[in-house]
Design a protein around this motif. Structure first.
Motif, PDB file in Angstrom:
ATOM      1  N   ASN A  90      38.404  41.773  42.370  1.00  0.00           N
ATOM      2  CA  ASN A  90      38.100  41.764  40.540  1.00  0.00           C
ATOM      3  C   ASN A  90      37.995  42.684  39.786  1.00  0.00           C
ATOM      4  O   ASN A  90      38.341  42.625  38.706  1.00  0.00           O
ATOM      5  CB  ASN A  90      37.093  40.614  40.296  1.00  0.00           C
ATOM      6  N   TRP A  91      37.239  43.708  39.917  1.00  0.00           N
ATOM      7  CA  TRP A  91      37.009  44.173  38.706  1.00  0.00           C
ATOM      8  C   TRP A  91      38.145  45.593  38.585  1.00  0.00           C
ATOM      9  O   TRP A  91      38.216  45.543  37.308  1.00  0.00           O
ATOM     10  CB  TRP A  91      35.384  45.214  39.223  1.00  0.00           C
ATOM     11  N   ASP A 117      37.635  45.540  31.080  1.00  0.00           N
ATOM     12  CA  ASP A 117      39.347  45.333  30.135  1.00  0.00           C
ATOM     13  C   ASP A 117      39.000  45.256  28.687  1.00  0.00           C
ATOM     14  O   ASP A 117      39.557  44.679  27.944  1.00  0.00           O
ATOM     15  CB  ASP A 117      39.328  43.967  30.043  1.00  0.00           C
ATOM     16  N   ARG A 172      28.478  41.689  36.312  1.00  0.00           N
ATOM     17  CA  ARG A 172      30.045  40.808  36.338  1.00  0.00           C
ATOM     18  C   ARG A 172      30.426  41.188  37.910  1.00  0.00           C
ATOM     19  O   ARG A 172      30.761  40.474  38.436  1.00  0.00           O
ATOM     20  CB  ARG A 172      31.059  41.391  35.527  1.00  0.00           C
ATOM     21  N   HIS A 173      30.416  42.258  38.663  1.00  0.00           N
ATOM     22  CA  HIS A 173      31.416  42.736  40.044  1.00  0.00           C
ATOM     23  C   HIS A 173      30.333  43.163  41.097  1.00  0.00           C
ATOM     24  O   HIS A 173      30.601  42.913  42.680  1.00  0.00           O
ATOM     25  CB  HIS A 173      32.578  43.020  39.776  1.00  0.00           C
ATOM     26  N   ARG A 176      44.436  45.106  33.194  1.00  0.00           N
ATOM     27  CA  ARG A 176      44.220  44.438  31.676  1.00  0.00           C
ATOM     28  C   ARG A 176      44.179  45.153  30.798  1.00  0.00           C
ATOM     29  O   ARG A 176      44.528  45.077  29.646  1.00  0.00           O
ATOM     30  CB  ARG A 176      43.000  42.775  32.291  1.00  0.00           C
ATOM     31  N   ARG A 231      31.769  46.208  31.325  1.00  0.00           N
ATOM     32  CA  ARG A 231      33.785  45.540  31.650  1.00  0.00           C
ATOM     33  C   ARG A 231      34.286  46.498  31.526  1.00  0.00           C
ATOM     34  O   ARG A 231      34.501  47.658  30.940  1.00  0.00           O
ATOM     35  CB  ARG A 231      33.128  44.059  31.224  1.00  0.00           C
ATOM     36  N   GLU A 272      40.516  43.214  36.343  1.00  0.00           N
ATOM     37  CA  GLU A 272      40.454  43.922  35.297  1.00  0.00           C
ATOM     38  C   GLU A 272      40.305  44.983  34.109  1.00  0.00           C
ATOM     39  O   GLU A 272      40.563  45.296  33.557  1.00  0.00           O
ATOM     40  CB  GLU A 272      38.291  43.138  34.969  1.00  0.00           C
ATOM     41  N   TYR A 273      40.519  45.936  35.233  1.00  0.00           N
ATOM     42  CA  TYR A 273      40.340  47.154  34.640  1.00  0.00           C
ATOM     43  C   TYR A 273      42.391  47.617  34.544  1.00  0.00           C
ATOM     44  O   TYR A 273      42.865  47.715  33.556  1.00  0.00           O
ATOM     45  CB  TYR A 273      40.392  48.165  35.409  1.00  0.00           C
TER      46      TYR A 273
END
Length: 246
Positions: free
Chosen positions: A176-177, A214, A151-152, A183, A212, A180-181
């Protein structure tokens, strides 16, 4: 069984090192990785730590993380809770060997039971930069150093040989990662009754278990946070009933 870089079993040399430390009057702490937690293994583990002369025992329930990606991590939570409960009973019987995780759980419980308990933990992160041998920097989770995500991409935010560390941290926290974390941490705070004790779990467990960051509950959370607290609460409840029967 632990081996050295040459593949030789290191257990005997570890024991000799412990003996030298004790002979020099030093306290010894050990960390054990438990792959199949049960009450019987809890008692054997604590007894072994006592035989060694240790003062602190840390216990890590085996995780699916890094190169250890194949072994199952889902376990019977009731059995795992009883593992932690038995460790607490062993500690009560022999307080010479304290258990790191039990100490944390009891400390949290004592803090919560005060007249003014602390407010809920914020969903926050610390940079905790990890610098690898080649200078590459990974934030928040040392276990993610050297790994990539579909994903990242790479988790590294750059290299200290090319840029100042403060610039790398600023860039990494905006990745981005990491967003996401964040979230995922907010989801944990909103949904999980154990968040104040756990703090939201680690990004590495989310990544290696779910792909992922999140997501919320992981096997690590279940084994090392939820079951731990349930085991401690179970022993406390039993002691209350025994000491104050109706």
């Amino acid at each position: 069984m632990r081996v050295d870089l040459a593949g030789r079993v290191a257990f005997g040399r570890i024991l000799r090192g412990i003996e030298l430390l004790l002979a020099a009057g030093r306290d010894v702490s050990v960390i054990a990785v438990v792959s199949d937690p049960s009450p019987q293994r809890a008692r054997r583990l604590h007894a072994f730590a006592a035989e060694l002369g240790c003062t602190w025992l840390g216990v890590n329930i085996e995780e699916r993380e890094g190169v250890n990606a194949q072994r199952p991590t889902t376990r019977d939570l009731n059995r795992t809770a009883e593992f932690w409960a038995e460790l607490l009973r062993c500690w009560q019987e022999n307080p010479r060997v304290q258990v790191r995780e039990i100490d944390r759980a009891l400390g949290f419980a004592a803090h919560t039971l005060r007249e003014q308990p602390s407010p809920s933990r914020p969903a926050m992160i610390e940079p905790l930069p990890t610098v690898a041998f080649d200078g590459s920097v990974t934030l928040i989770s040392p276990e993610l150093a050297g790994f990539t995500s579909e994903r990242h991409g790479v988790f590294s935010c750059g290299n200290v040989l090319d840029e100042p560390l403060d610039q790398l941290i600023d860039r990494g926290l905006a990745a981005n990662w990491v967003r996401e974390y964040r979230r995922g941490l907010r989801n944990c705070r909103d949904l999980c009754p154990y968040f104040d004790f756990c703090g939201g779990g680690h990004p590495s467990n989310r990544h290696f278990e779910h792909g992922r960051l999140d997501t919320t509950e992981t096997a690590y959370c279940q084994n090392s946070k939820i079951a731990l607290m349930e085991g401690v609460i179970g022993v406390a409840h039993h002691n209350i009933i025994r000491n104050h029967p109706r």
